[in-house]
Structures are given as structure tokens and as C-alpha cells.
Design an enzyme around this catalytic site. Structure first.
Site, PDB file in Angstrom:
ATOM      1  N   HIS A  22      20.169   1.099   8.822  1.00 30.43           N
ATOM      2  CA  HIS A  22      18.807   0.615   9.071  1.00 30.43           C
ATOM      3  C   HIS A  22      18.530  -0.662   8.272  1.00 30.43           C
ATOM      4  O   HIS A  22      18.102  -1.670   8.832  1.00 30.43           O
ATOM      5  CB  HIS A  22      17.816   1.717   8.699  1.00 30.43           C
ATOM      6  N   GLU A  23      18.787  -0.604   6.986  1.00 33.47           N
ATOM      7  CA  GLU A  23      18.480  -1.775   6.154  1.00 33.47           C
ATOM      8  C   GLU A  23      19.383  -2.947   6.528  1.00 33.47           C
ATOM      9  O   GLU A  23      18.938  -4.088   6.562  1.00 33.47           O
ATOM     10  CB  GLU A  23      18.603  -1.446   4.660  1.00 33.47           C
ATOM     11  N   GLU A  78       7.887  -5.571  -0.604  1.00 32.76           N
ATOM     12  CA  GLU A  78       7.185  -5.166   0.607  1.00 32.76           C
ATOM     13  C   GLU A  78       6.237  -4.028   0.253  1.00 32.76           C
ATOM     14  O   GLU A  78       6.639  -3.131  -0.475  1.00 32.76           O
ATOM     15  CB  GLU A  78       8.150  -4.695   1.692  1.00 32.76           C
ATOM     16  N   GLY A 114      12.681   4.928   0.715  1.00 36.64           N
ATOM     17  CA  GLY A 114      14.108   5.222   0.815  1.00 36.64           C
ATOM     18  C   GLY A 114      14.946   4.012   0.432  1.00 36.64           C
ATOM     19  O   GLY A 114      15.861   4.115  -0.386  1.00 36.64           O
ATOM     20  N   ALA A 115      14.615   2.866   1.007  1.00 39.21           N
ATOM     21  CA  ALA A 115      15.405   1.667   0.751  1.00 39.21           C
ATOM     22  C   ALA A 115      14.684   0.444   1.293  1.00 39.21           C
ATOM     23  O   ALA A 115      13.739   0.574   2.065  1.00 39.21           O
ATOM     24  CB  ALA A 115      16.773   1.783   1.413  1.00 39.21           C
TER      25      ALA A 115
HETATM   26  N1  BES Z   1      11.078  -1.960   4.922  1.00 36.48           N
HETATM   27  C1  BES Z   1      11.217  -0.580   4.655  1.00 36.48           C
HETATM   28  C2  BES Z   1      10.950  -0.214   3.232  1.00 36.48           C
HETATM   29  C3  BES Z   1       9.509  -0.238   2.809  1.00 36.48           C
HETATM   30  C4  BES Z   1       8.594   0.591   3.375  1.00 36.48           C
HETATM   31  C5  BES Z   1       9.062  -1.037   1.809  1.00 36.48           C
HETATM   32  C6  BES Z   1       7.280   0.587   2.956  1.00 36.48           C
HETATM   33  C7  BES Z   1       7.756  -1.045   1.411  1.00 36.48           C
HETATM   34  C8  BES Z   1       6.861  -0.226   1.973  1.00 36.48           C
HETATM   35  C9  BES Z   1      12.612  -0.103   4.985  1.00 36.48           C
HETATM   36  O1  BES Z   1      13.294  -0.846   5.919  1.00 36.48           O
HETATM   37  C10 BES Z   1      12.459   1.265   5.568  1.00 36.48           C
HETATM   38  O2  BES Z   1      11.910   1.387   6.617  1.00 36.48           O
HETATM   39  N2  BES Z   1      12.929   2.281   4.862  1.00 36.48           N
HETATM   40  C11 BES Z   1      12.776   3.652   5.241  1.00 36.48           C
HETATM   41  C12 BES Z   1      14.070   4.265   5.677  1.00 36.48           C
HETATM   42  C13 BES Z   1      14.408   3.964   7.090  1.00 36.48           C
HETATM   43  C14 BES Z   1      15.754   4.520   7.449  1.00 36.48           C
HETATM   44  C15 BES Z   1      13.395   4.458   8.081  1.00 36.48           C
HETATM   45  C16 BES Z   1      12.276   4.371   4.003  1.00 36.48           C
HETATM   46  O3  BES Z   1      12.323   3.786   2.935  1.00 36.48           O
HETATM   47  O4  BES Z   1      11.859   5.512   4.147  1.00 36.48           O
HETATM   48 ZN    ZN Z   2      12.788  -0.524   7.912  1.00 37.94          ZN
END
Ligand code: BES
Ligand code: ZN
Length: 876
Positions: free
Chosen positions: A300-301, A124, A264-265
Site C-alpha cells: 500500500h505505502e 500527514e 499503520g504506516a
Molecule cells: N497515508 C496513510 C497514513 C496516514 C493516515 C497518515 C492518517 C496520517 C493520517 C497511509 O497510506 C495509510 O493509509 N495507512 C494505513 C494502512 C493502509 C494499508 C490502509 C494505516 O496506517 O492504517
Molecule cells: Zn494510504
């Protein structure tokens, strides 16, 4: 300097992909120097007129390409991908490509890359095009079959999405696994992991009796720090069943932690990949905040399995469809696991600090943007946090029962599809019978609405009349906005602190639906002049402009801070009151009023009561920090704000030293490493007390903090003390800092804290220290966590030093961005965040910030990521 302008993508240009991908078969042959990817992709035609087929593919070495088994002769390739002519007719056709990629050289951390000894992917938003040729867009879903082959010694663990179908040994010490994911998915949810990892295992049985194997994979040695993430996962699975009726849908769920990760993930189907910072948690090495964060990110994930994976986004303009909804879900999960009031306070503080400035700045955009240059730049606070507020308002407006009916409808109707924000709203409209067309403006209009309130009491009629008006500020490219549908939760208190019933059912909180520019609400049978508690629980993401001058006086806020039954508004009243006093100190050179000492003293008395809510009181006695104070100022002068805040703290400290000392002492002999809500709240309160107590930086304060450090039995207390010692930085403090480094030198996440704590210290010499730390052998620009721990900590958490009038802070950031631009453009662009708000600062700082941005635009080979942020920031 860039000579071309990177291309802008527009929502209005959306066209469905003219082909269907019926399946993809991937083979990964992983070797030290390179990985060979063979992709066999089956297509069928959707649009009979389509004469060309385009597949994304970037930085790939194409070895061979064949269509229906024949080498493909005629195709064109550019830096974005390949285009060829599909066979005529409706017959399915198969494309086979062999490409070579170099994970070890991939410092962007998008696509397939190496983190330490581990191979992992991040697809992503648009990383899959760095793995193989494919229509890399979220509305192309297909079934993935994946075979991974690697050296067994180097990579004993080989994982991908879905179920493991087979595995086996091969000649030459190699082995393989084969995976099948039965759920069609867009390629951004694809994942692969290969490496030397150990795991912990557990199981969860779903409400319909499916037994799910849960694994968390980490670097050998880290398995002792996984238990909390595993517990969080099981709690999330249970919560989604209880609250949304959503069950997990496979027999296996994997989490892998890697130390080099941009975000973050990531919610890849059944193979979530996490930044180690958001998995590993042990009281010795992680703070209470880290524990909370791990729990909420795991949730969240996991929640994305439905909100994002089973139902996904049609295009990236719809990102908030999955992210806003999932943030709202994780916020509510955390509220249910801990304290709803404290959760709301922390979420709103976060929103105000990061999203409000974005919405008021040069990169302001709606929750559903209509254009972007680089999609990675649009994983913003607006998409996430304001997006979550929009879902929360929807639930408030249609009520929790309808909201649940609406999500049920949404998940069943659109299962397996890629949809839009409108589709979601339409479900809510359908189940509630309410017209939400005005509400939808929240998706298309940027800018934080300002709401002004005026109250009038009529003592003869016993009525209270509240007039609400709204104003939506102009934002880049958007003026003259329409009034929005804003739900305003209201309570009315009598002078004894009792609430007036506001409807027939005698409810004491009423939702006012503000839909016009100005609207009047009349309340009857109000026996006394009421004190209004407005926007309870922060029922809408707006700026409330009751600003203490007209109807609400400072003493009313002091009153609400004592008596409002709504915990959030009690906290809010205290903050508003203190911010008001700080404003008066800054603008008029006022002294601290007597009332303030009294009100603060009463809070401290509350904190001293054994049965009080310690986590809430920790937040209430906390004096708003410099950034927070700056947010409401016309023109930000961090140094002046720091001074006023310092004076306020010292004043309160002199008046109430005994009480603050008592609060500190009260909790000093807690059980150490327990992470119950009780213990966490107590530590938060104790450490807030410690910080206030040692504000004067006297010799005795150094001693107190050294003592605190020495006695600490967990990372929360240790870091709290270390923050103070790093600020004092005397010889004995430096000994402690060195001791900390030695003790944790094998724990990268703790060394991150060691960097961050130094970069965040408000000291004259911090800029010089940051430059030295840049050269520290443990520093690396290739590791995003380390970059954040030094540069983001400095630029985002240390306003006084970052905004030093000599411009040193901006230069440090500019240099870091220049270096990172080629190494990792995504991280480079994110580092620029604090410079976006240059218009909010004093004129001298504005000039320096703007010139830093202009110099950034002169960097050679500027990435589209950095270009977009810097150019939009300086645009008039
Ligand atoms: N889908 C995102 C991760 C992501 C973000 C991948 C941007 C590629 C580009 C994931 O679900 C997400 O939102 N992660 C957040 C943490 C969340 C608790 C808000 C993150 O990685 O900061
Ligand atoms: Zn997310």
C-alpha cells in the site's frame, strides 16, 4: 467542558493558494532538550491581488523571522500560524524562520517526535505545521532540500526524502547529512528520521534497468524480523510494473520502523515510516494474519509513490483519490499474491463490519465529504474501504482494458499535480466513452444502498425475469437521494449446478447495470427454473435484501453454498444460510433444522478432502461471530446473540464431533513455521476446528488447548490456543498465560497480543481484568499499539463484555478517552468508534452509551478531535 465550538472546514470554501513555493531549504539541529529548525522558503506570486500571505504553524517557538534578509517587523501570529504582507510585484521573495520544537515532549505523535531513542516525523495530514511555518496544505508542492545534524553517537543514522547529497563530521561529536528530493511534493510527504538504527539491504532493478537500493531500518536486535517486509517490497515493485506499468523513480527507497505510531504506516517520498507492527514478522512472533498484513501495508505505502505522491490531492476532501485508489491497488495485489476468493471474502467482511455501520450511523459521510472539523477523523472506513469499492465498480463498469487506459491517462496527465476525484473519473470517461455522471453519485451520496431482488420463471416461455430495486437510506444532512449506477454481477444455475449461458459469447456471469429505482431484466432460453447467484464477487457495496423470504429460500442458499462456481458467492450463501438460522433461533426460539446439520456436514467433508482449498473452507466452516450476527439485527443484544451462537456451535459440534476432530488432527503435524499459502490455509482450518471443538469448555478442552499450546511451533498456533486458555482461565491456563508473558517480555508486539487476548475474552470478569491490566507496569497510554491492544481490543473485539448491561464496559472506555484526550487526541477520538453506534443497541444499552458520550463532552480541555466524534454521535 468546551465553551467554544471548533471550526468546521467546508469543501465549497476551497481557494487556490495565492503564492507558489519555489523551494524550501530546511536545517534541523537536533539536540537532547530541543530541536532548532531553520527554514528558508522561496515564494513567488500567483495571484497579483493577494495582499497577505498566511503560513500555518502550531506550538512552535519562533526565534527569528526575516524577509529577504531583513528582520520582519510587521506580522501577526495566532495559534494557527502567521500572516504578513508580501513584497509588492512579481519578484521572488525569501522568508527565513528559526523555530524551536521539543520532540521529546510531543505525545501527539504528529510533527517531529521521539519514539524510544529515535526521532521521526509524521506530517500527514497536518503535522508539518508543528515543525515549521509553511502553507500546510496538499496543493502547495515544492522541492525540499534538507540538512540534518545531530550527535553521532546517539543518532548515527540521519535520513530524509530523496537522495543523499553529502554527509560529514562536525566538532563536538556531531555529524550531518544533506538530502535533495527532486520531486516537488506537498509538505505532508516530508519525513525525517534520526536515531540509532540498524538495517537490512537489498536491491531491485526496475523494468527500464534502474537499480534501486532498498533499506529497512529497525531497532538493533530486530533485523532478523525484516526479511518478509523486504520480500513484500520487491513483490510490490514488480507488481506495479506488471499491472499498472508504474516504475519506481529514484535510486533509493527506505523503510523505517518505529514503535510509537498513530497509524499503520506512512508513504513519505522514498522514506516510508512504519509502525513496527507492520514491518516486523517472524513465525515465532507474528501470526499468519500479521504476515499478510505486513505484505499488504508495505505494498500500500509503496503504491502511493504514484497514487498519492506523483499525483496528489488538491485538498483533504479528495483524500479517497489517493486512499481509495491505493487500497483497491493493495487489495488486488494481495489477491494476485494469494487467493482472489479468500482475499475478497476478507475484504468484504471488513467492509461490512466497519464501513457499513459507519455509513448507517451518525457520522455517515460520502466518499468525498463536504465538511469536517478535524481532518484526522476523516481517515475513515468510508474514504478507504468504500472508496476502494468505488474504484472496483468503475473497473467492472468500463472493463479492465479501459480501466488501465484510464489510469495511464491519469498518471501521465496529472503527474506532479494536486487534483480531485472528478479529475480521475474524467479520465475514465474519456478513455471509455461512457457517461459516468450518474456513477459519480457514489462520491457525493452517503449511505449503503439496499438492493431488493425478485425473480420470476415462466415455464412456457422459458424466460427468467429478475426485478431489481434500489433504495438509498437517509443519512445526516442528506435525504431523498437519487438512484445510483450499481453494477450487479449475476449468474443463473440449473438444478444440477450447471450455469446457464447469459449472452452470445456464452458468458455465465453477466453485469446488470441497475440505474433506475426499479429495473427489470429478462433472460431467455432458460430451460429450467434457475437459482440466481446475485452480486457475484460482491460487485457493489450494497446490502442485498433478497432476504430468503420471497424468491430465495434457505434451501437455495444451501444449494448455492455447495454448487456456485463463484467462490465468493459460495461462501456468501453459507453465511447467509447460517445467519438465517441464527435469526430464527433468536427470534422464534427455533431448533437447528436437519438441513443445517447436513449442509454443515458436507462442508466438513469438503474440508477433509486433501485437495480442497483450506483457507476458503476455514472461512466457510467458521460460524459468523457475535458482531457479524449483530450487524443484521434490528436491535443488538450481544448477550442473547452470544447464547444463540453458542447453542448453534454446540449443536453442530455434537452432531459432527468426529469430523471436526479429524480436521483438527489432519493438520496437527504440519511443518510448523512455513508460510506458504498451503500451510497458512491448513493452519487457519485447523485452528477454526480447535475453536469449535473446545466450545463446551470442558476439562478435556483445557487439556487439548494446553497440548496445542505446548506443541505450537509458530505464533499462529500458539495464539490460537492461548485465546481458548485465556477464556477458560483455570489455574493451569493461567500458568500458560504467565509462561507466554515471560517468554516474550522483550517483544513488545507479542506483549501487545498478551494484552489483547485477555481483553478479548468473553468472560464475566473481563472488565475487572482490563482495569487491572491498565495498571500493569508494561501498560502505557503513550504507546498507541499498547492502547489499542487493551482498550480497542476490549471495545471492538469483545462485544459481550463491552456491552455488559451494567455499563462497566462503557465506563472503562470513557475513562480511557478522558486520559488520552490530552496525551494523544487522535487516538482518543478513534477509541470512541464503538460508541458511535449506540442507536443500534437495546434501549438499556442505548441509554448507558449515550450517557457515556455526554460525560465525554464534559471533559475539560476537550480536543477538537474527540469533540467532533462525541458531539456528532449524540446529535439528534
Ligand atoms: N497515508 C496513510 C497514513 C496516514 C493516515 C497518515 C492518517 C496520517 C493520517 C497511509 O497510506 C495509510 O493509509 N495507512 C494505513 C494502512 C493502509 C494499508 C490502509 C494505516 O496506517 O492504517
Ligand atoms: Zn494510504
Amino acid at each position: 467542558m468546551r465553551t467554544d465550538t471548533p471550526k468546521t472546514v467546508y469543501l465549497q470554501d476551497y481557494k487556490p493558494y495565492p503564492f507558489k513555493v519555489t523551494a524550501i531549504d530546511l536545517n534541523f539541529d537536533i539536540r537532547d532538550e530541543q530541536t532548532t529548525v531553520t527554514a528558508i522558503t522561496k515564494f513567488s506570486r500567483k495571484d497579483p491581488k493577494a495582499s497577505q500571505i498566511f503560513l500555518n504553524g502550531e506550538d512552535l517557538e519562533l526565534v527569528s523571522i526575516a524577509l529577504n534578509g531583513e528582520p520582519l517587523e510587521k506580522f501577526t501570529q495566532d495559534e494557527r500560524g502567521i500572516t504578513f504582507k508580501p513584497p509588492a510585484g512579481d519578484e521572488e521573495f525569501t522568508l527565513e524562520t528559526v523555530t524551536v520544537i521539543k520532540p521529546a515532549e510531543n505525545t501527539r505523535l504528529e510533527g517531529l517526535y521521539r519514539s524510544g531513542d529515535t526521532y521521526c516525523t509524521q506530517c500527514e495530514a497536518e503535522g508539518f505545521r508543528r515543525i515549521t511555518f509553511f502553507p500546510d496544505r496538499p496543493d502547495v508542492l515544492t522541492v525540499f532540500d534538507v540538512r540534518v545534524e545531530a550527535d553521532e553517537k546517539d543518532c548515527p543514522v540521519l535520513l530524509s526524502n530523496g537522495n543523499k547529497i553529502s554527509d560529514g563530521k562536525l566538532e563536538g561529536g556531531r555529524h550531518f547529512t544533506v538530502w535533495h528530493d527532486p520531486f516537488p511534493k506537498p509538505c505532508y510527504l516530508f519525513a525525517l528520521v534520526a536515531g540509532k538504527l540498524t538495517h537490512i539491504h537489498d536491491t531491485f532493478t526496475t523494468k527500464s534497468g534502474r537499480k534501486v537500493d532498498l533499506y529497512i531500518y529497525v531497532r538493533p536486535g530486530d533485523e532478523g524480523q525484516c526479511a518478509h517486509a523486504m520480500e513484500s517490497l520487491k513483490k510490490s515493485m514488480k507488481w506495479d510494473e506488471d499491472v499498472y506499468g508504474l516504475e519506481y523513480d529514484l535510486d533509493l527507497f527506505n523503510i523505517v520502523a518505529v514503535s510509537d505510531f498513530n497509524m499503520g504506516a506512512m508513504e513519505n517520498k522514498s522514506l516510508n515510516i512504519f509502525n513496527t507492527a507492520l514491518v516486523l514478522a517472524h513465525p515465532d512472533t507474528a501470526t499468519d494474519l500479521d504476515f499478510m498484513r505486513v505484505e499488504s501495508v508495505v505494498a500500500h505505502e509503496y503504491f502511493h509513490n504514484w497514487s498519492g505522491n506523483r499525483v496528489t490531492c488538491r485538498d483533504w476532501f479528495q483524500l479517497s483519490l489517493k486512499e481509495g485508489l491505493t487500497v483497491f491497488r493493495d487489495q488486488e495485489f494481495s489477491a494476485d499474491m494469494h487467493s482472489p476468493d479468500v482475499q475478497r471474502i476478507d475484504d468484504v467482511t471488513h467492509l461490512r463490519r466497519f464501513q457499513f455501520p459507519e455509513d448507517a450511523g451518525p457520522l455517515a459521510h460520502p466518499v468525498r465529504p463536504d465538511n469536517y472539523i478535524e481532518i484526522n477523523n476523516f481517515y475513515t472506513m468510508t474514504i478507504y474501504e468504500k472508496g476502494a469499492e468505488v474504484i472496483r465498480m468503475l473497473r467492472t463498469i468500463i472493463g479492465p482494458e479501459n480501466y488501465r487506459k484510464g489510469t495511464d491517462l491519469y498518471f501521465s496527465r496529472f503527474d506532479g499535480q494536486a487534483v480531485t476525484c472528478d479529475d480521475f473519473i474524467n479520465c475514465m470517461e474519456e478513455v471509455s466513452g461512457q457517461d459516468l455522471s450518474q456513477f459519480q453519485l457514489w462520491y457525493s451520496q452517503a449511505g449503503t444502498p439496499e438492493v431488493t431482488t425478485t425473480g420470476k420463471y415462466d415455464g412456457l416461455e422459458k424466460t427468467f425475469t429478475l426485478t431489481l430495486s434500489q433504495n438509498i437510506p437517509d443519512t445526516p444532512g442528506q435525504t431523498d437521494k437519487k438512484p445510483m449506477h450499481i453494477p450487479v454481477a449475476l449468474g443463473l444455475l440449473d438444478p444440477s449446478g450447471q450455469e446457464f449461458p447469459l449472452d452470445e459469447e456464452r458468458n455465465t456471469t453477466k453485469i446488470l447495470h441497475l440505474r433506475e429505482k426499479t429495473q427489470t431484466f429478462v433472460f431467455e432460453k432458460i430451460q429450467y427454473p434457475p437459482i440466481a447467484s446475485i452480486l457475484r464477487g460482491f460487485s457493489a457495496p450494497v446490502i442485498l435484501k433478497d432476504d430468503l423470504r420471497d424468491d430465495l429460500k434457505p434451501e437455495d442458499h444451501a444449494f448455492l453454498m455447495r454448487h456456485d462456481p463463484n467462490g465468493f458467492n459460495r461462501w456468501q450463501a453459507g453465511q447467509t444460510y447460517m445467519l438465517h438460522i441464527l435469526d430464527e433461533m433468536l427470534d422464534q426460539g427455533e431448533e437447528i433444522p436437519e438441513e443445517c446439520f447436513r449442509a454443515y456436514g458436507a462442508l466438513l467433508d469438503d474440508a477433509l478432502r486433501p485437495e480442497s482449498d483450506k483457507a476458503l473452507l476455514a472461512r466457510m466452516i467458521h460460524i459468523p461471530d457475535v458482531i457479524h450476527i449483530g450487524l443484521q439485527r434490528e436491535e443488538i443484544d450481544p448477550a442473547a446473540i452470544y447464547q444463540a451462537r453458542d447453542d448453534l456451535i454446540n449443536g453442530l459440534l455434537s452432531a459432527h464431533k468426529d469430523k471436526i476432530l479429524a480436521i483438527y488432527g489432519m493438520h496437527n503435524d504440519d511443518d510448523g513455521d512455513s508460510v506458504t499459502a498451503q500451510a497458512v490455509g491448513a493452519r487457519a482450518l485447523k485452528n477454526t476446528a480447535l475453536h469449535i471443538l473446545t466450545n463446551k469448555c470442558m476439562k478435556e478442552d483445557v487439556d487439548l488447548c494446553r497440548e496445542a499450546y505446548k506443541n505450537a511451533r509458530n505464533m499462529t498456533d500458539r495464539i490460537a490456543a492461548l485465546q481458548r486458555l485465556t477464556l477458560f482461565r483455570t489455574g493451569s491456563c493461567m500458568d500458560v498465560l504467565r509462561e507466554f508473558y515471560e517468554r516474550y517480555r522483550d517483544y513488545p508486539l507479542v506483549i501487545d497480543k498478551w494484552f489483547a487476548v485477555q481483553a478479548s475474552a468473553a468472560r464475566e470478569d473481563t472488565a475487572a481484568i482490563v482495569r487491572q491490566l491498565r495498571e500493569h507496569p508494561d501498560f502505557s497510554l503513550k504507546n498507541p499499539n499498547r492502547v489499542r491492544s487493551l482498550f480497542a481490543a476490549f471495545a471492538m473485539n469483545n462485544p459481550v463484555c463491552f456491552h455488559a448491561p451494567d455499563g462497566q464496559g462503557y465506563e472503562i472506555l470513557r475513562d480511557a478517552v478522558a486520559e488520552l484526550n490530552t496525551i494523544n487526541p487522535q487516538i482518543a477520538a478513534r477509541l470512541l468508534t464503538p460508541l458511535k453506534e449506540w442507536r443500534r443497541y437495546t434501549p438499556d444499552r442505548q441509554a448507558l452509551m449515550k450517557s457515556a458520550l455526554k460525560k465525554i463532552l464534559e471533559i475539560e480541555n476537550l480536543s477538537p478531535d474527540v469533540y467532533e466524534i462525541a458531539s456528532k454521535s449524540v446529535a439528534d
